[in-house]
Write a protein that holds these residues in place. Structure first.
Motif, mmCIF file in Angstrom:
data_model
loop_
_atom_site.group_PDB
_atom_site.id
_atom_site.type_symbol
_atom_site.label_atom_id
_atom_site.label_comp_id
_atom_site.label_asym_id
_atom_site.label_seq_id
_atom_site.Cartn_x
_atom_site.Cartn_y
_atom_site.Cartn_z
ATOM 1 N N LEU A 1 -81.149 34.615 -30.019
ATOM 2 C CA LEU A 1 -80.386 33.783 -29.082
ATOM 3 C C LEU A 1 -79.105 33.263 -29.730
ATOM 4 C CD1 LEU A 1 -83.261 31.699 -27.462
ATOM 5 C CD2 LEU A 1 -81.900 33.486 -26.343
ATOM 6 N N ALA A 2 -79.226 32.781 -30.964
ATOM 7 C CA ALA A 2 -78.060 32.246 -31.672
ATOM 8 C C ALA A 2 -77.042 33.341 -31.971
ATOM 9 C CB ALA A 2 -78.503 31.566 -32.971
ATOM 10 N N ASN B 1 -76.466 36.054 -30.180
ATOM 11 C CA ASN B 1 -75.970 36.746 -28.987
ATOM 12 C C ASN B 1 -74.447 36.655 -28.938
ATOM 13 O OD1 ASN B 1 -75.319 37.648 -26.408
ATOM 14 N ND2 ASN B 1 -76.288 35.923 -25.366
ATOM 15 N N LYS C 1 -72.559 35.048 -25.323
ATOM 16 C CA LYS C 1 -73.133 33.779 -24.849
ATOM 17 C C LYS C 1 -72.504 33.264 -23.562
ATOM 18 C CE LYS C 1 -74.693 31.781 -29.227
ATOM 19 N NZ LYS C 1 -74.225 32.704 -30.252
ATOM 20 N N THR C 2 -71.237 33.605 -23.306
ATOM 21 C CA THR C 2 -70.577 33.107 -22.097
ATOM 22 C C THR C 2 -70.882 33.985 -20.882
ATOM 23 O OG1 THR C 2 -68.551 34.332 -22.597
ATOM 24 C CG2 THR C 2 -68.698 32.062 -23.423
ATOM 25 N N PRO D 1 -76.805 35.230 -18.433
ATOM 26 C CA PRO D 1 -77.961 35.582 -19.262
ATOM 27 C C PRO D 1 -78.865 36.646 -18.633
ATOM 28 C CG PRO D 1 -78.183 33.346 -18.397
ATOM 29 C CD PRO D 1 -76.811 33.820 -18.027
ATOM 30 N N THR E 1 -77.360 40.043 -19.609
ATOM 31 C CA THR E 1 -77.208 40.261 -21.048
ATOM 32 C C THR E 1 -78.590 40.470 -21.643
ATOM 33 O OG1 THR E 1 -75.276 38.814 -21.047
ATOM 34 C CG2 THR E 1 -76.272 39.310 -23.179
ATOM 35 N N PHE F 1 -77.289 44.348 -28.688
ATOM 36 C CA PHE F 1 -76.972 43.469 -27.566
ATOM 37 C C PHE F 1 -76.124 44.234 -26.554
ATOM 38 C CE2 PHE F 1 -77.592 40.519 -31.099
ATOM 39 C CZ PHE F 1 -78.354 39.518 -30.523
ATOM 40 N N HIS G 1 -74.137 43.518 -22.728
ATOM 41 C CA HIS G 1 -73.797 42.746 -21.526
ATOM 42 C C HIS G 1 -73.398 43.762 -20.459
ATOM 43 C CE1 HIS G 1 -70.699 40.681 -18.927
ATOM 44 N NE2 HIS G 1 -71.855 40.169 -18.577
ATOM 45 N N MET H 1 -81.674 37.570 -21.692
ATOM 46 C CA MET H 1 -81.598 36.324 -22.455
ATOM 47 C C MET H 1 -82.491 35.222 -21.871
ATOM 48 S SD MET H 1 -79.904 36.804 -25.134
ATOM 49 C CE MET H 1 -79.554 38.508 -25.512
ATOM 50 N N ASN H 2 -82.694 35.210 -20.558
ATOM 51 C CA ASN H 2 -83.586 34.213 -19.966
ATOM 52 C C ASN H 2 -85.013 34.405 -20.480
ATOM 53 O OD1 ASN H 2 -81.550 33.017 -18.398
ATOM 54 N ND2 ASN H 2 -81.877 34.454 -16.715
ATOM 55 N N GLU I 1 -85.268 33.476 -24.167
ATOM 56 C CA GLU I 1 -85.266 32.018 -24.350
ATOM 57 C C GLU I 1 -86.659 31.426 -24.092
ATOM 58 O OE1 GLU I 1 -82.668 28.051 -23.306
ATOM 59 O OE2 GLU I 1 -82.244 29.887 -22.191
#
Length: 170
Positions: A87-88, A90, A93-94, A97, A100, A133, A135, A158-159, A162
């Motif tokens: 997560l950190a 990724n 990040k913008t 999620p 991505t 990764f 997107h 990403m959801n 998390e």
């Protein structure tokens, strides 16, 4: 010492050829000695505890799944700390999620892993530690992206990552 792990199964879905009910996945995990087993959504995500090291956890779960399914089922193992690091790390990040993903791999991707990508349109791609990764700007459904280096991996958005990271570190 007991460790909390997350197992991400490859090619598991709620219908069709890779069907594996989450209740069966929990039972398999318990049958191979894992404790505090918890599944998340019906796509092969399971959080559990074990005293074994990662390679033994992977081997034991793959063996149990093969006995159940009659064929090999790929498993990728991560700790909660490793998922937090994903997560950190990724690089997108913008971005949304749910568009991505991290494609989890057993080993670090080769430095030239992205040189063989085909079908790239508006997707952004970056290498991680043991992940790739992606997107998907226009969403996964329309994408023609092929990443040969990711063929043995499994993707989670990403959801999902998390939630699994939170469960594995609480």
């Amino acid at each position: 010492m007991t460790m909390r792990y997350v197992a991400l199964l490859r090619a598991v879905n709620v219908g069709g050829t890779g069907k594996l009910p989450m209740s069966d996945l929990r039972a398999i995990c318990e049958s191979v000695g894992f404790t505090n087993v918890r599944t998340y959504i019906a796509s092969g995500n399971v959080v559990f505890e074990s005293r074994l090291a990662e390679p033994a956890v992977k081997a034991r779960l793959e063996s149990g799944l093969q006995a159940y399914a009659g064929k090999p089922v790929g498993v990728l193992i991560r700790t909660g700390a490793e998922l937090m690091a994903v997560l950190a790390g990724n690089p997108f990040k913008t971005a949304a999620p749910n568009r991505t993903v991290a494609i989890f791999l057993d080993t670090p991707p080769a430095a030239d892993a992205l040189s063989r990508v085909t079908g790239q349109q508006d997707e952004e791609i970056a290498l991680g530690t043991r992940e790739i990764f992606v997107h998907y700007g226009s969403g996964m459904a329309r994408s023609k992206l092929k990443i040969p280096a990711a063929s043995a991996g499994t993707a989670r958005n990403m959801n999902t990552i998390e939630t699994l990271a939170t469960w594995a570190t609480e």
